[in-house]
Design a protein around this motif. Structure first.
Motif, PDB file in Angstrom:
ATOM      1  N   LEU A  35     -43.719 -35.603  33.714  1.00 29.25           N
ATOM      2  CA  LEU A  35     -43.630 -34.259  34.266  1.00 29.25           C
ATOM      3  C   LEU A  35     -42.457 -34.127  35.240  1.00 29.25           C
ATOM      4  O   LEU A  35     -42.223 -35.006  36.078  1.00 29.25           O
ATOM      5  CB  LEU A  35     -44.930 -33.901  34.986  1.00 29.25           C
ATOM      6  CG  LEU A  35     -46.171 -33.783  34.100  1.00 29.25           C
ATOM      7  CD1 LEU A  35     -47.421 -33.654  34.958  1.00 29.25           C
ATOM      8  CD2 LEU A  35     -46.048 -32.586  33.161  1.00 29.25           C
ATOM      9  N   THR A  36     -41.744 -33.015  35.149  1.00 30.06           N
ATOM     10  CA  THR A  36     -40.648 -32.752  36.078  1.00 30.06           C
ATOM     11  C   THR A  36     -41.158 -32.741  37.514  1.00 30.06           C
ATOM     12  O   THR A  36     -40.484 -33.237  38.427  1.00 30.06           O
ATOM     13  CB  THR A  36     -39.973 -31.416  35.742  1.00 30.06           C
ATOM     14  OG1 THR A  36     -39.422 -31.501  34.422  1.00 30.06           O
ATOM     15  CG2 THR A  36     -38.850 -31.101  36.724  1.00 30.06           C
ATOM     16  N   ASN A  37     -42.352 -32.201  37.739  1.00 29.55           N
ATOM     17  CA  ASN A  37     -42.919 -32.191  39.089  1.00 29.55           C
ATOM     18  C   ASN A  37     -43.132 -33.607  39.617  1.00 29.55           C
ATOM     19  O   ASN A  37     -42.967 -33.861  40.819  1.00 29.55           O
ATOM     20  CB  ASN A  37     -44.234 -31.421  39.122  1.00 29.55           C
ATOM     21  CG  ASN A  37     -44.024 -29.922  39.242  1.00 29.55           C
ATOM     22  OD1 ASN A  37     -42.947 -29.456  39.625  1.00 29.55           O
ATOM     23  ND2 ASN A  37     -45.051 -29.155  38.915  1.00 29.55           N
ATOM     24  N   TYR A  38     -43.493 -34.529  38.734  1.00 28.48           N
ATOM     25  CA  TYR A  38     -43.692 -35.917  39.166  1.00 28.48           C
ATOM     26  C   TYR A  38     -42.354 -36.570  39.518  1.00 28.48           C
ATOM     27  O   TYR A  38     -42.238 -37.265  40.537  1.00 28.48           O
ATOM     28  CB  TYR A  38     -44.395 -36.713  38.065  1.00 28.48           C
ATOM     29  CG  TYR A  38     -44.754 -38.133  38.470  1.00 28.48           C
ATOM     30  CD1 TYR A  38     -45.782 -38.383  39.369  1.00 28.48           C
ATOM     31  CD2 TYR A  38     -44.066 -39.215  37.938  1.00 28.48           C
ATOM     32  CE1 TYR A  38     -46.116 -39.674  39.741  1.00 28.48           C
ATOM     33  CE2 TYR A  38     -44.400 -40.518  38.297  1.00 28.48           C
ATOM     34  CZ  TYR A  38     -45.427 -40.746  39.197  1.00 28.48           C
ATOM     35  OH  TYR A  38     -45.747 -42.030  39.555  1.00 28.48           O
ATOM     36  N   GLN A  51     -38.637 -38.292  44.026  1.00 26.06           N
ATOM     37  CA  GLN A  51     -37.429 -38.119  44.830  1.00 26.06           C
ATOM     38  C   GLN A  51     -37.778 -37.717  46.265  1.00 26.06           C
ATOM     39  O   GLN A  51     -37.193 -38.217  47.224  1.00 26.06           O
ATOM     40  CB  GLN A  51     -36.521 -37.065  44.197  1.00 26.06           C
ATOM     41  CG  GLN A  51     -35.866 -37.502  42.899  1.00 26.06           C
ATOM     42  CD  GLN A  51     -34.959 -38.716  43.083  1.00 26.06           C
ATOM     43  OE1 GLN A  51     -34.151 -38.778  44.014  1.00 26.06           O
ATOM     44  NE2 GLN A  51     -35.113 -39.691  42.200  1.00 26.06           N
ATOM     45  N   ASP A  52     -38.750 -36.826  46.396  1.00 30.00           N
ATOM     46  CA  ASP A  52     -39.146 -36.353  47.731  1.00 30.00           C
ATOM     47  C   ASP A  52     -39.841 -37.434  48.547  1.00 30.00           C
ATOM     48  O   ASP A  52     -39.927 -37.330  49.782  1.00 30.00           O
ATOM     49  CB  ASP A  52     -40.065 -35.133  47.609  1.00 30.00           C
ATOM     50  CG  ASP A  52     -39.298 -33.854  47.320  1.00 30.00           C
ATOM     51  OD1 ASP A  52     -38.058 -33.861  47.463  1.00 30.00           O
ATOM     52  OD2 ASP A  52     -39.930 -32.845  46.955  1.00 30.00           O
ATOM     53  N   LEU A  53     -40.336 -38.453  47.880  1.00 31.56           N
ATOM     54  CA  LEU A  53     -41.005 -39.561  48.566  1.00 31.56           C
ATOM     55  C   LEU A  53     -40.076 -40.186  49.616  1.00 31.56           C
ATOM     56  O   LEU A  53     -40.524 -40.642  50.666  1.00 31.56           O
ATOM     57  CB  LEU A  53     -41.424 -40.617  47.536  1.00 31.56           C
ATOM     58  CG  LEU A  53     -42.585 -41.544  47.902  1.00 31.56           C
ATOM     59  CD1 LEU A  53     -43.871 -40.763  48.055  1.00 31.56           C
ATOM     60  CD2 LEU A  53     -42.750 -42.622  46.835  1.00 31.56           C
ATOM     61  N   LYS A  54     -38.788 -40.177  49.319  1.00 28.38           N
ATOM     62  CA  LYS A  54     -37.801 -40.774  50.233  1.00 28.38           C
ATOM     63  C   LYS A  54     -37.767 -40.050  51.580  1.00 28.38           C
ATOM     64  O   LYS A  54     -37.372 -40.640  52.595  1.00 28.38           O
ATOM     65  CB  LYS A  54     -36.416 -40.737  49.594  1.00 28.38           C
ATOM     66  CG  LYS A  54     -36.322 -41.474  48.272  1.00 28.38           C
ATOM     67  CD  LYS A  54     -34.999 -41.197  47.571  1.00 28.38           C
ATOM     68  CE  LYS A  54     -34.948 -41.816  46.186  1.00 28.38           C
ATOM     69  NZ  LYS A  54     -33.706 -41.472  45.447  1.00 28.38           N
ATOM     70  N   LYS A  74     -42.063 -27.252  37.196  1.00 32.00           N
ATOM     71  CA  LYS A  74     -42.491 -27.554  35.830  1.00 32.00           C
ATOM     72  C   LYS A  74     -41.741 -26.686  34.833  1.00 32.00           C
ATOM     73  O   LYS A  74     -41.372 -25.545  35.128  1.00 32.00           O
ATOM     74  CB  LYS A  74     -43.998 -27.385  35.671  1.00 32.00           C
ATOM     75  CG  LYS A  74     -44.565 -26.012  35.925  1.00 32.00           C
ATOM     76  CD  LYS A  74     -46.069 -26.017  35.634  1.00 32.00           C
ATOM     77  CE  LYS A  74     -46.713 -24.702  36.039  1.00 32.00           C
ATOM     78  NZ  LYS A  74     -46.863 -24.594  37.514  1.00 32.00           N
ATOM     79  N   VAL A  75     -41.547 -27.229  33.648  1.00 27.58           N
ATOM     80  CA  VAL A  75     -40.796 -26.519  32.614  1.00 27.58           C
ATOM     81  C   VAL A  75     -41.717 -25.870  31.590  1.00 27.58           C
ATOM     82  O   VAL A  75     -41.268 -25.083  30.762  1.00 27.58           O
ATOM     83  CB  VAL A  75     -39.804 -27.458  31.904  1.00 27.58           C
ATOM     84  CG1 VAL A  75     -38.823 -28.054  32.896  1.00 27.58           C
ATOM     85  CG2 VAL A  75     -40.531 -28.565  31.144  1.00 27.58           C
TER      86      VAL A  75
END
Length: 325
Positions: free
Chosen positions: A127-130, A135-138, A274-275
């Motif tokens: 999933l694009t959200n995943y 990336q945001d985890l950083k 999401k796409v």
């Protein structure tokens, strides 16, 4: 991709509501038992499936297919994935991939020897959200605590209490809360943090099956708790906490419809990239590309992740003294 679907249950019905959006995937066959014929005929009419089979050998020999989507009950994944690979077909297998690491290792070796694509259908990894969440985890700094709760009371539990054991509560058929629901949480966490150093599973076990349980994954700097239940319910949510902020996912980790990013001292940010509304669209889009390109490198990367997840499952079941199959 020229696809055969093995199975005619709820996951297949759900899959077919999405697949028309991927016209490059040709639905050339569906295979099930005799009792599935009425449902398969309905699927054939609604989704223009070319042929129906009730004999696996005949399907693998005669159908114009290069790939099989194994959407059968858990305990049948290994058997039918092996038959498909032996017949020279690529395999997309529903979660959980197999019941244990030994089965998965055998399938992995078989696929590699035959230069075939073998992947697990596990939605959140595609999933694009995943990917955005990873990336945001950083931005969260040092991740300290992760909590995932996927609890969903099952009406089949009522039947279980009354003495009727359906597959989802049958340890001989790979049932239980870990394999049905917590498997999504394991994929979610391992995809973010990699393999844990320690695994413990505290399960509520009734008649040999875990009806609910708490899975603890230990990392050097991060402590993780994954909860799943089919005998009780609660808000389905996941939280990733770091020393610079947190991420909150409302809803199950196999859907990841959106999430909120909460950085220290800042306003919450709602993220949804999401796409497609259907959670299975992106994984099958990627499976099709992987198979068309014969991208064995991508398949190996996905397999490495699935192997790490299955090792967690092995350890968890052993820790709770649960034997499947």
């Amino acid at each position: 991709m020229k696809l055969a679907i093995f199975g005619a249950g709820m996951i297949v019905k759900d899959f077919l509501t999405m697949i028309d959006n991927l016209p490059e995937i040709k639905l050339n066959a569906i295979m099930g038992v005799e009792n599935d014929l009425p449902v398969m005929k309905q699927f054939q009419t609604e989704h223009h499936i070319k042929e129906i089979y009730t004999n696996v050998a005949e399907c693998l020999q005669k159908a114009d297919i290069d790939t099989v989507y194994v959407a059968l009950p858990n305990f049948l994944h290994y058997k039918f994935a092996k038959l498909d690979l032996e017949a020279g077909k690529n395999v997309i297998c529903e979660k959980p991939f197999t019941l244990n690491s030994q089965q998965l290792a055998e399938l992995k070796d078989l696929a590699e020897n035959k230069h075939l694509i073998l992947v697990e259908a596990i939605t959140n990894q595609y999933l694009t959200n995943y990917r955005e969440l990873k990336q945001d985890l950083k931005q969260l700094g040092d991740v300290k605590v992760v909590e995932c709760n996927y609890s969903q009371y099952s009406h089949r539990y009522d039947a279980f209490l009354a003495g009727k054991v359906l597959p989802v509560f049958d340890p001989k058929k790979g049932g239980g809360a870990l394999m049905d629901l917590n498997i999504y949480n394991i994929h979610f966490v391992v995809g973010l943090l990699g393999a844990p150093s320690k695994v413990h599973y505290y399960a509520n076990v009734e008649r040999g099956v875990d009806t609910s349980g708490v899975l603890v994954l230990d990392y050097p700097e991060t402590k993780v708790i994954c909860i799943a239940a089919k005998d009780c319910t609660a808000e389905v949510t996941s939280t990733v906490q770091g020393n610079k902020g947190s991420i909150v996912v409302k809803g199950p980790t196999n859907v990841l419809d959106s999430y909120n990013k909460q950085l220290n001292g800042e306003d919450d940010i709602h993220v949804d990239k999401k796409v497609c509304q259907h959670r299975m669209y992106e994984e099958f889009q990627e499976f099709n590309k992987m198979i068309q390109d014969k991208d064995l490198t991508a398949a190996k990367s996905r397999m490495d992740h699935s192997v790490a997840v299955m090792k967690v499952v092995d350890t968890a079941l052993a820790d709770a003294h649960i034997k499947l199959g």
